[in-house]
Design an enzyme around this catalytic site. Sequence first.
Site, PDB file in Angstrom:
ATOM      1  N   HIS A  56      56.975  32.127  34.315  1.00  0.00           N
ATOM      2  CA  HIS A  56      56.239  33.076  34.005  1.00  0.00           C
ATOM      3  C   HIS A  56      56.461  33.961  32.885  1.00  0.00           C
ATOM      4  O   HIS A  56      56.315  35.192  33.009  1.00  0.00           O
ATOM      5  CB  HIS A  56      55.720  33.940  35.163  1.00  0.00           C
ATOM      6  CG  HIS A  56      54.725  32.989  36.134  1.00  0.00           C
ATOM      7  ND1 HIS A  56      53.287  32.838  35.970  1.00  0.00           N
ATOM      8  CD2 HIS A  56      54.996  32.542  37.294  1.00  0.00           C
ATOM      9  CE1 HIS A  56      52.867  32.469  36.784  1.00  0.00           C
ATOM     10  NE2 HIS A  56      53.929  32.052  37.625  1.00  0.00           N
ATOM     11  N   ASN A 128      47.576  33.546  41.246  1.00  0.00           N
ATOM     12  CA  ASN A 128      47.437  32.710  39.784  1.00  0.00           C
ATOM     13  C   ASN A 128      45.834  32.729  39.533  1.00  0.00           C
ATOM     14  O   ASN A 128      45.085  33.113  40.438  1.00  0.00           O
ATOM     15  CB  ASN A 128      47.891  31.145  40.154  1.00  0.00           C
ATOM     16  CG  ASN A 128      49.558  31.292  39.954  1.00  0.00           C
ATOM     17  OD1 ASN A 128      50.033  31.842  39.256  1.00  0.00           O
ATOM     18  ND2 ASN A 128      50.025  30.197  40.805  1.00  0.00           N
TER      19      ASN A 128
END
Length: 488
Positions: A56, A128
């Site tokens: 990420h 997510n």
Amino acid sequence: MTDRPPTTTTDAGIPAASDEHSLTVGPDGPILLQDHYLIQKMAQFNRERVPERVVHAKGGGAHGYFEASGEASQWCKAGFLAKAVRTPVFARFSTVAGELGSADTVRDPRGFALKFYTAQGNYDLVGNNTPIFFIRDPQKFSDFIHSQKRRADTHLRDHDMQWDFWTLSPESAHQVTWLMGDRGTPRTWRHLNGYSSHTYQWVNDGGERFWVKYHFKTDQGVECFTDPEAKAMAAEDPDFHLRDLHDAIAHHKFPSWTLYMQVMGFEEAADYRFNPFDLTKVWPHGDYPLHRVGHLVLDANPEDYFTEVEQAAFEPSNMVPGIGPSPDKMLLGRFFSYPDAHRYRIGANYLELPINRPLPSVHSYNRDGTMRYANPPDPVYAPNSFGGPTADPSLAEPSWGVAGEIVRAASTPHGEDDDFVQAGNLWRSVLDDGARRRLVDNVVGHLRSGVSEPVLGRALEYWRRVDARLGAEVAKTLEGGRLRALEV
Ligand code: NDP
């Protein structure tokens, strides 16, 4: 009065004599070591980067608020879920595998991380844009990420490596099916849903316990790029998603999401047809419908990317009273890995940084360490006889009963647990003909880029196990491409 801008200073606040010239012996002479101002600038510049996130890394964020409708209070006593309570929020969106500077529109899940600055402390949801994940045990996480990143020899990403891991990990089938579909390339961060993916526990005022999943549905509508569109945008503007979010907020087009919950009675988990704590499975809406509980709005851009986005530290272990974990092994693994990553990446006292600091005063006995701003006063230990803070036993953490031998083993399967069944349902019952065709083309395009035997053969079997017709379509399209290539 003068309209002269403020005088430049060193970081110690001492006025500086020049922004342009180093201190030298005569105009042409050597630079002096005593030029503290120059040396501070060069040394600080060398230290501007903190290690990027291992996963990420590429992302963007915005400030906003969450407003609860109050319906959640029947299941959860957390204060920020009470009717009409408005809580400040910071959100961060990201890709998973790409490094800082990589393109935003590549095929990848997207991080959807939220920090709620509640009156009872920070509540973080590290979600997510997909309701599931590739694996269900944290033992495999670093291996999974290595397979999606770069080879040791060439330092190149490698589809052979990706499919090798996926096809040897059948629990990935649901997430890979999802990823190869349209939602693997969202149009913008504003046009995707956020899911907790994990199951959490909620406890209400009466002490009743529930298992829950969070669904933040975009009010902008879900929109996706096709694979060619996503690739074209990656070339045209690698920062497209970052730019889109910034520009939308700057033009007062504030993106928003409606939060819905799936709620399962505590006792129902034991006999549910799927293991409700398996991160590779959804709870079908038909079994557990969505309940609307609030609204998230993002209405302010960060003023400084580094201090607000790069140093934002989300950790699913930040839970406020009324909210607890579940037996989801991935969630429990993330409880360790997130705060550990922050301590390594931005330092032991990362929670003192303004973006991570909670609204209520902190009364802990933790102290000192690198870059500590302020310490709690005496007494420095508990228990003590001098009026230091004392814990409140009525705040006992949400819990569940456990018993058994200590083992390394897969979770006990539930009645319909199977690695391919929900992937097959997605293909058969959710996607229309166009979406199915695009999924096949995306899979074949991916397999054609460097996947070789024996991985290729296993990949065809993997898709046959998701659905016989899907497997046949992938094989036929792959073969057709090969034949066409031969003809050329
Ligand atoms: P439903 O028909 O009730 O729900 C299907 C859901 O799939 C939709 O509500 C939508 O979720 C989502 N969806 C629509 N298009 C796509 C797409 N192209 N790619 C991925 N997801 C899409 O069925 P079930 O609840 O029985 O679930 C069937 C399958 O749908 C699951 O196996 C799962 O793959 C997928 N799904 C299920 C979700 C759940 O929590 N039950 C959530 C998301 C996907 P949304 O409304 O959230 O956009």
